[in-house]
Structures are given as structure tokens and as C-alpha cells.
Design an enzyme around this catalytic site. Structure first.
Site, PDB file in Angstrom:
ATOM      1  N   CYS A   1       0.795  -1.232   0.000  1.00 19.86           N
ATOM      2  CA  CYS A   1       0.000   0.000   0.000  1.00 19.86           C
ATOM      3  C   CYS A   1       0.830   1.287   0.000  1.00 19.86           C
ATOM      4  CB  CYS A   1      -0.936   0.007   1.195  1.00 19.86           C
ATOM      5  SG  CYS A   1      -1.623  -1.603   1.582  1.00 19.86           S
TER       6      CYS A   1
ATOM      7  N   HIS B   1      -4.621   7.337   5.140  1.00 19.60           N
ATOM      8  CA  HIS B   1      -4.638   6.015   4.523  1.00 19.60           C
ATOM      9  C   HIS B   1      -6.073   5.487   4.611  1.00 19.60           C
ATOM     10  CE1 HIS B   1      -2.982   2.486   2.791  1.00 19.60           C
ATOM     11  NE2 HIS B   1      -3.239   1.713   3.825  1.00 19.60           N
TER      12      HIS B   1
ATOM     13  N   GLU C   1      -4.282   4.930  12.896  1.00 18.48           N
ATOM     14  CA  GLU C   1      -3.912   6.151  12.171  1.00 18.48           C
ATOM     15  C   GLU C   1      -4.360   7.378  12.966  1.00 18.48           C
ATOM     16  OE1 GLU C   1      -5.190   6.362   8.091  1.00 18.48           O
ATOM     17  OE2 GLU C   1      -3.826   8.027   7.674  1.00 18.48           O
TER      18      GLU C   1
ATOM     19  N   LYS D   1     -10.530   6.603   0.149  1.00 17.69           N
ATOM     20  CA  LYS D   1     -10.937   5.193   0.015  1.00 17.69           C
ATOM     21  C   LYS D   1     -12.414   4.995   0.332  1.00 17.69           C
ATOM     22  CE  LYS D   1      -6.314   3.280   0.812  1.00 17.69           C
ATOM     23  NZ  LYS D   1      -5.532   4.460   1.252  1.00 17.69           N
TER      24      LYS D   1
ATOM     25  N   HIS E   1      -9.897   0.485  -1.874  1.00 15.43           N
ATOM     26  CA  HIS E   1      -8.452   0.421  -1.652  1.00 15.43           C
ATOM     27  C   HIS E   1      -7.782  -0.245  -2.863  1.00 15.43           C
ATOM     28  CE1 HIS E   1      -4.629   0.276   0.071  1.00 15.43           C
ATOM     29  NE2 HIS E   1      -4.838  -0.440   1.161  1.00 15.43           N
TER      30      HIS E   1
ATOM     31  N   PHE F   1       0.510  -3.010   4.201  1.00 11.38           N
ATOM     32  CA  PHE F   1       0.616  -4.422   4.510  1.00 11.38           C
ATOM     33  C   PHE F   1       2.090  -4.801   4.626  1.00 11.38           C
ATOM     34  CE2 PHE F   1      -1.037  -8.760   3.654  1.00 11.38           C
ATOM     35  CZ  PHE F   1      -2.212  -8.652   4.342  1.00 11.38           C
TER      36      PHE F   1
END
Lengths: 282, 410
Positions: B162, B300, B311, B332, B337, B396
Site C-alpha cells: 500500500c 490512509h 492512524e 478510500k 483500496h 501491509f
């Protein structure tokens, strides 16, 4: 220029006659005509601190760990002082798919796809396929919290990794760079492609390499320092394995260094003698 | 150190093909999420939604018009169209030094099935296993347009889950700042909204099984995982003096970048958010920005339980009480995503917020979560003074990467 603080190349014993490596999955005769592989089974390649990590790593990932984890001693003082001061720069292709389930599912009707997929594949299988996972595991095992880059170009990934490491060292982003790469024959498609891309006389070999670089002055032109090909090809890891395999007595590298010294004021110091013993893989 | 500006961008997304449509729909709070059962997957598939780029509207990149759209890899089509749009502002004769692109191409489940079918007949395309083919397609577009031939070794393809999109921007930022390059094409593409990729993420427990267009719910208490998305975005990064010399449009500046690792777990961030806070702090430090100068954060914001909470913790740790005054948006929520392409697509969104002086909304935020208590610009866009945007990606494997964009100044 960077200083190679530590380096290690892992490669199978090449004193044996190269073997033809066959993939039984295919009905046709799919084989790498001249191959060299490590005799060890996957779980014998490296001792991982956390056994659960084996579930997320294929053979290539395990080879990367086998090489990278040996850098622990040389990196530990820096990581202890500041884990953000070390970065990982890795050249690696995708990890292995589950070849058997893929073959079984060629003609699976769409209505049965999800159930069959779930029954045939481990949930962890996808982790093995993700190319950044081995490098991430390396960061986890070594406690490295600096940048981590994963390059995939089939020919230039090692150079990309070296160049970014060089850039970050010069910019002061990191104080040490662990540059690493690995290649294995576990994936028939990657192996066959690699095999077809080189002359038939060359041996396609598994291999892995890791170098620890530290800053030492001006910019290193890695492109000019990469050793030439020999009769052995290590796939995406080729350049790094060859670089790590070289020593101060290696005439090709010595010539390159000498040439660069004269023309571009570039030099490399070979790995410290104390680490030389780690170069042999058994 | 040279200033780096963005002089072109293009995007292909579930809410718009091309920047004008994407911009309009993003600020309108449109959702690109749609039902996939009975079309993309079977009626009994465990995941019911995805944010796909509608293929029927996609067409074929002009440069690839001689190729059969049915057999051209989807990543080429998405990246190609985004790249052609970005290059509209680049006249022939202006040379591009490098391509840094995040791709997920290479060996896949589909490719294996293809190999089983075609190996015996010797019709398998071995080149399709190389992950850099999409970059070669982009290089072909540059060549055909007269923007020079990028050398093989200056085609850098990365795949770091990501954070890949942000890292592509960061790599080029450094090289242009230092004078190694003058101009680079950067971006990311992900075209893997397919049954096996959905199953891979589903088996890992990462995807939501919620239904309908509201399934992606970042920061909402009822969030339950991410919606798989796809898309592509391409940006031209250029040294400011070179851009000004050719009278290029200045769409914004890239002023800061960072990359860190959690060194914790593969699929879960650190509880103390140390890696993420490190990335935010380092990016702001690199940008020479104070916390007070940050106008907005493009999060994110995946819509997973843990990521959104962590986050939020990271933002609070870095900004302290000021965190409550900084708007945080998640693109997103609208486009799902798209993993390796996410950072590049969110870069375009960030630049549009700077250009339009408007904040994009985080849609589907209906249930406040005590663990996510910042201003997420819920459901509706709003005008704002936007001078600096921080764009976060936390990936990830435990990688973190942040980019800081600034409004283009005259």
C-alpha cells in the site's frame, strides 16, 4: 562512496555437475536444462526466530532471510541506538503461487470457485505471494524501522536497490543500508523465463546476497562496479550475488575499482576480514 | 536543493476516468463501489462489492489503439490512459528522464492457469511474467509522443504493497531535488479486482462483507474491512526551474517525503503507532513544515477496524491538541483500496484539494467512533483554505510512507 561494511553471498555448491530441474506440474516437458539448487529443504534453509514466520515465506523468501539475518551482528549497534537509522533495499520477484490448487482449478465452474478456492488454499498462501513480505519479515526479525523498498525489474532490480541505498546514505536518511536479493527455482514460470533469457550453456542457480553499506564520502557509481556475468545466472539476484561474491582478489572487480578510482574517484573497500567466514554456506 | 513541482496528472478511477470527472465526483461525494455478484463473480461469492473501473467506459489508450483491447493487460490500459492524460501538458521534445511506477504485475493465479493451458502448445507468453512490462508500455507512450526514450535502468518498478504509490513519488522527489533527474513520470496502477485476488484478501479477513455502495466506511464505528478497488494515476514531477522555463502549468509542489517500517507484524500496525508517527514527523521535517502549517491530511483510511484507529492515534501523537483542528479525509471511502496504486491516486486527490481550495469528503461516515474522534470531513465536501496536504499510506507488511504537497505559488 559507500563502504561495504559486511557482505554475504549464498549459492549452492557448484562443484557438482549441474542437473536438469523438472517441473512435474506440466504435461509437457518443462525443465531448466542446467540448474543448481541448494540441497536443503525449505525449512532447513534458515532458522527463524518465530516459527510462525515460515507460514508466510516461500523458498525465495527463506533464502533472503538466510542471507539477511546474518547481517545482525554488523547492524545491531546502529539498530539499538536508532532503529530508524537503517533501511532495507531489496530486489525480489513475486513469491510462489499455490501451483497445485491453480492447476486443479483451471476448469472450476464459476459458481464453485469461492468454495473450491477456500478448500484448497491456506489463508496464509497469499502472504507467500506478496513480494514485500520477505523484506518485511527481515525488518521485523532485525528490528529495522527505517525505509524499506522493494524493486522488481527482472534485470535492474539490484541496481535500483543499490542506487536508492546509495542515495539515502548520501542524503543522511539512513546510516546503514541492508541491500539484499534472492532467487530460487520454486516458481516454474519465473525459472523458465530466466532460463530462456540466458545462453543454454549457463547454469541457472538459486542464490541470495546481502550487503551492509555505510556512507563514506562521495557518490558510488554502482552501475560501473557490477561484476560481469559468468557461467552462472542467479535470476533477479544476479548483480548482488556477483557483487557479494567478489573479494579484493577478484580481478574483475579490482579492475573495475581501479578504473573507477582513476576516472571517477570511486572505490569500494572489501568486506572486513572478520566477516569472511560467514561467506560459506553449509 | 531544487524545488519539485507537479506539471501534469492523469487518473483512471472508479469515480471518474480523467481528472475533470474524477474531481467533480470526488467533491460531490460519489461512490465508486458497486455490486459484483452476477457480473464479476458468481452469485454465491462471499464478497459482494468492489470499486471497479467500468471497462465499458474505459476504451483503449490512444497509443495502444493497434492492440486488441480484449487481450491488452488491464494494467496497461489503466496506466496508459492515466499517462496519456498526464502527458497532455508535455510537448514533444521535452525529455523525461525516468519512470518510477508502482505495479502489481507479474506471476499471478490467472497467469498460472494460462500457462497450464498454453505450455504444451508452446504459446505461453513468457514476457507476461515480468513485472516491468507496464513500464515498457508507458515508455512506449513517451516515445511515440516524442518525449525521448527512457533507458532500461531508469525504469524503476516497485511493489511494496500500500505504500508503493507514495514511494514512487518519494524516489523521484529525491532524484530531482538532487539534480540527478530533471523530470520523471511517477505513479501506480492496480487492476486486480478479480475473483482470486478478492478471495486472497477475503481469506486474510481484510475485506468487508458489507453490501451496497456504502460498504467502505473509514473512521465510522460500523466499518468492517476495506473494499477492493482499482485504478491508476500518473504524475509528472519536474524541477521547478525547468517547468517555469517551458511555461508548464504548476499544479502543486512536492515538498516532503518519508518512509519507515513498523518492524512489528505483517498484518497489523504497532499499538504505539511508532512507525507511523515516525513517518509523519520525518515527512514534515523533510518539508520544513510546522504542524500548524498542515491544512489537511489525506489519510490512509482503509475502513478496517485497526488501521483507522491506529492512524488516528498516530495523528494525535504527532499533532497533539492541534489534531482536532486539522481535517482528515479518506478517499478510500469513495474508491475503495487500490493497494499499490492508492498513493498515486491520493496524490491527485491532494493536488485537487490544493487547486480547488476545497476538502473532499469522507463518505459513509454515519456512526461516530470514540476511537476515531477527529474531523474527518464527514459525508460532504466543504470549502477551506488548503495550502499544505499531508498524504499518508500505511501498508501491509508494516511499511509507512508520507508525502507532503504544497499549493503552487507564483
Amino acid at each position: 562512496m559507500s563502504r561495504i561494511l559486511w557482505k554475504l553471498a549464498l549459492q549452492p555448491p557448484l562443484d557438482e555437475v549441474p542437473q536438469c530441474y523438472r517441473y512435474d506440474l506440466y504435461d509437457g516437458d518443462m525443465c531448466v536444462p542446467r540448474a543448481a539448487i541448494f540441497p536443503e529443504q525449505d525449512d532447513q534453509l534458515v532458522q527463524l526466530p518465530d516459527p510462525r514466520a515460515y507460514r508466510s515465506l516461500g523458498r525465495t523468501g527463506l533464502l533472503l532471510m538466510a542471507a539477511g539475518l546474518r547481517s545482525r551482528k554488523s547492524l545491531a549497534p546502529l539498530i539499538e541506538r536508532d532503529p530508524f537509522s537503517v533501511g532495507i533495499y531489496c530486489a525480489l520477484e513475486h513469491g510462489p503461487n499455490d501451483f497445485n490448487s491453480a492447476k486443479q482449478m483451471i476448469d472450476t465452474p464459476v459458481e464453485e470457485f469461492a468454495a473450491t478456492y477456500k478448500s484448497l488454499r491456506s489463508p496464509k498462501q497469499y502472504l507467500k505471494q506478496l513480494p514485500n513480505v520477505p523484506a518485511s519479515q527481515l525488518a521485523i526479525c532485525l528490528g529495522i524501522m527505517g525505509p524499506l523498498y522493494l524493486y522488481q525489474h527482472s534485470h535492474f532490480a539490484c541496481l535500483h536497490a543499490l542506487d536508492q541505498a546509495e542515495f539515502d546514505l548520501n542524503a543522511g536518511t539512513v546510516e546503514a543500508a541492508l541491500v539484499c536479493a534472492a532467487f530460487s527455482l520454486e516458481d516454474p514460470l519465473l525459472s523458465m523465463r530466466a532460463s530462456r533469457s540466458v545462453p543454454k550453456s549457463m547454469v541457472l542457480s538459486e542464490g541470495a546476497a546481502a550487503l551492509v553499506l555505510t556512507p563514506d564520502g562521495e557518490y558510488t557509481c554502482w552501475r560501473a562496479l557490477l561484476p560481469p556475468y559468468t557461467n552462472c545466472f542467479f535470476g533477479i539476484a544476479q548483480d548482488l550475488v556477483m557483487l557479494a561474491r567478489s573479494d579484493s582478489n577478484d580481478s574483475s572487480l579490482s579492475e573495475l575499482i581501479a578504473g573507477c578510482r582513476e576516472g571517477n574517484s570511486v572505490s569500494i573497500r572489501p568486506a572486513a576480514p572478520s566477516s569472511a567466514g560467514e561467506g560459506a554456506y553449509r | 536543493m531544487r524545488e519539485v513541482v507537479v506539471t501534469g496528472y492523469g487518473i483512471v478511477s472508479p469515480i471518474g476516468i480523467g481528472v475533470p470527472e474524477f474531481c467533480r465526483n470526488m467533491f460531490a461525494g460519489e461512490s465508486g463501489v458497486s455490486a459484483i455478484r452476477g457480473t464479476l463473480v458468481a452469485s454465491n461469492f462471499p464478497v459482494g462489492v468492489a470499486a471497479r473501473v467500468p471497462r465499458t467506459r474505459l476504451g483503449q489508450p490512444h497509443t495502444l489503439r493497434n492492440l486488441d483491447s480484449a487481450t491488452t493487460p488491464a494494467s496497461w490500459r489503466l496506466a496508459g490512459i492515466a499517462t496519456e492524460e498526464a502527458l497532455a501538458s508535455l510537448p514533444a521534445g521535452v525529455i523525461v528522464d525516468a519512470i518510477v511506477y508502482a505495479t502489481s504485475d507479474g506471476v499471478s493465479f490467472d497467469l498460472f492457469k494460462d500457462s497450464f493451458r498454453n505450455f504444451a502448445a508452446d504459446t505461453f507468453d513468457w514476457d507476461s511474467t515480468r513485472s516491468e512490462t507496464c513500464l515498457e508500455c508507458i515508455r512506449g507512450i513517451l516515445e511515440q509522443r516524442g518525449n525521448g526514450r527512457v533507458s532500461d535502468e531508469a525504469m524503476i518498478n516497485i511493489n511494496n504493497a500500500c505504500v508503493s504509490g507514495n514511494q514512487a513519488i518519494g524516489i523521484a522527489l529525491g532524484r530531482i531535488r538532487s539534480g540527478q533527474w530533471t523530470r520523471a513520470l511517477v505513479g501506480g496502477v492496480d487492476a486486480r479486482c478479480n475473483d482470486h485476488n478478492l478471495m486472497n484478501f477475503h481469506l486474510l479477513g481484510a475485506l468487508t462483507t458489507a453490501e451496497g455502495m456504502t460498504a467502505s466506511r473509514p473512521f465510522s464505528k460500523d466499518r468492517s474491512g476495506f473494499v477492493r478497488g482499482e485504478g491508476a494515476a500518473t504524475l509528472i514531477l519536474e524541477a521547478r526551474e525547468a517547468a517555469e522555463a517551458r511555461g508548464a502549468p504548476l499544479l502543486g509542489s512536492v515538498i516532503g517525503y518519508s518512509a519507515t517500517s513498523d518492524a512489528h507484524r505483517l498484518t497489523q500496525g504497532r499499538e504505539d503507532a511508532r512507525g507511523a508517527t515516525g513517518a509523519i514527523r520525518l515527512a514534515l521535517e523533510d518539508a520544513g513544515c510546522t504542524n500548524e502549517q498542515v491544512s489537511a491530511i489525506s489519510a490512509h483510511g482503509t475502513s478496517t477496524l485497526i488501521n483507522d484507529a491506529l492512524e488516528t492515534v498516530a495523528i494525535k501523537k504527532v499533532f497533539g491538541p492541534l489534531a482536532y483542528q486539522i481535517p482528515v479525509i479518506s478517499l478510500k471511502s469513495q474508491i475503495g483500496h487500490s493497494t499499490v496504486a492508492a498513493g498515486a491516486m491520493e496524490a491527485v486527490a491532494s493536488l485537487l484539494m490544493l487547486r480547488e481550495q476545497r476538502l473532499a469528503p469522507t463518505i459513509n461516515l454515519k456512526q461516530p467512533d470514540p476511537l476515531c474522534d477527529l474531523d474527518y470531513v464527514p459525508n460532504f465536501s466543504r470549502p477551506a483554505v488548503v495550502d499544505v496536504v499531508l498524504s499518508n499510506n500505511f501498508g501491509f507488511g508494516g511499511q509507512n510512507s508520507c508525502v507532503v504537497f504544497k499549493r503552487a505559488s507564483a
